[in-house]
Design an enzyme around this catalytic site. Structure first.
Site, PDB file in Angstrom:
ATOM      1  N   GLY A 187       0.721  -1.151   0.130  1.00  0.00           N
ATOM      2  CA  GLY A 187      -0.015   0.135   0.043  1.00  0.00           C
ATOM      3  C   GLY A 187       0.713   1.285   0.043  1.00  0.00           C
ATOM      4  O   GLY A 187       0.176   2.421  -0.377  1.00  0.00           O
ATOM      5  N   ASP A 188       2.010   1.271   0.307  1.00  0.00           N
ATOM      6  CA  ASP A 188       2.941   2.494   0.150  1.00  0.00           C
ATOM      7  C   ASP A 188       4.359   2.167  -0.076  1.00  0.00           C
ATOM      8  O   ASP A 188       5.234   2.372   0.750  1.00  0.00           O
ATOM      9  CB  ASP A 188       2.818   2.921   1.861  1.00  0.00           C
ATOM     10  CG  ASP A 188       3.399   4.438   1.938  1.00  0.00           C
ATOM     11  OD1 ASP A 188       3.776   5.078   0.837  1.00  0.00           O
ATOM     12  OD2 ASP A 188       3.496   4.766   3.063  1.00  0.00           O
ATOM     13  N   VAL A 189       4.613   1.733  -1.178  1.00  0.00           N
ATOM     14  CA  VAL A 189       6.056   1.062  -1.545  1.00  0.00           C
ATOM     15  C   VAL A 189       6.524   2.401  -2.268  1.00  0.00           C
ATOM     16  O   VAL A 189       6.341   2.765  -3.394  1.00  0.00           O
ATOM     17  CB  VAL A 189       5.760  -0.045  -2.528  1.00  0.00           C
ATOM     18  CG1 VAL A 189       7.236  -0.375  -2.956  1.00  0.00           C
ATOM     19  CG2 VAL A 189       5.227  -1.142  -1.778  1.00  0.00           C
TER      20      VAL A 189
END
Length: 281
Positions: A187-189
């Site tokens: 979700g937040d790479v």
């Protein structure tokens, strides 16, 4: 604080060093006997508890993340990851292998969202797991809540929110859903949330939910986190859909752009406007 942490751990914390200021609180390095731990602190205790829960879920799915040593009140104590310098080629291959494994995890209900609400940075992520329809979830649970938050904070005009609402109404016409299934996403790479150690890659600071795996890839492309070798390696397991570059990439970049507008404003507002124009919105 050092005494309080020692009591919570049941071990004598010899030294506590400030590493950085996080988005919900300060992050420290704690030295305990011959070990080091990363300690996240925050008055927003429920967000630390959610992060611990997300990390444990990823660990149970056999995804490399820091072990949760302690989650208690205003402390989240994590395994310290010993990073090592690796060349770009190795990093891209290891990241692709790890994310390919992550995106192979699905859920029995075949629903988008998650079993509980999660977070991305300092913001809540609603995850009502009632959607079998990916475009409905993307519009109602991701794009529009963040767009309204940005409007409420004075970051974007009402006219932009209205345009996004129109896009979300028509997402089903823009995205071919026939080959999409729920994949577990980090979700937040971005480069700060993936570490490299001797054994490979390790993910930190998750914002998990089940969604189209290409959401993750659009995020990676947005910030140039990885390049061609990453995508070639990743596609050995998960070939890209035919409409990724044509339409999905830009649509999927709207949510992370809104998150960055909410955090930083400035140039991200212009980037969002350019993305909408490219989509003819």
């Amino acid at each position: 604080m050092q005494e309080e942490l020692s009591e919570a751990l049941g071990q004598d914390v010899k030294r506590l060093e400030l590493l950085q200021q996080g988005q919900i609180g300060d992050i420290y390095m704690a030295r305990v006997e011959d070990q080091r731990y990363v300690v996240k602190t925050s008055e927003e205790k429920e967000k630390l508890a959610i992060e611990a829960h997300m990390l444990k879920d990823l660990y149970e799915s056999k995804i490399r993340v820091p072990n949760v040593i302690l989650s208690k009140g205003s402390f989240l104590v994590l395994e310290h990851i010993e990073t090592m310098d690796q060349d770009k080629t190795t990093q891209e291959r290891e990241a692709a292998k790890l994310l390919s494994r992550l995106h192979s995890v699905t859920n029995e209900s075949r629903m988008y969202g998650y079993y509980y609400d999660t977070t991305i940075g300092p913001f809540p992520q609603k995850n009502e797991q009632t959607q079998y329809n990916w475009t409905l979830f993307l519009g109602q649970m991701r794009i529009m809540p963040m767009a309204r938050h940005c409007y409420d904070k004075g970051k974007v005009p009402k006219e932009m929110v209205d345009r996004l609402e129109g896009l979300c109404r028509d997402l089903y016409q823009r995205i071919d859903m026939r080959t999409i299934y729920p994949s577990l996403l980090h979700g937040d790479v971005w480069s700060g949330n993936i570490l490299f150690e001797r054994e490979g890659a390790c993910l930190i600071d998750p914002a998990i939910y089940y969604g189209d795996k290409e959401m993750e890839l659009a995020f990676i492309r947005l910030f140039g986190t990885f390049g061609e070798l990453f995508f070639n390696t990743y596609q050995e397991i998960h070939p890209l859909s035919d409409d990724f570059y044509e339409s999905k990439e830009l649509i999927y970049q709207i949510y992370p752009l809104l998150v960055h507008v909410a955090l930083y404003g400035g140039s991200y507002i212009g980037a969002l406007e350019r993305t909408l124009k490219r989509l003819k919105i």
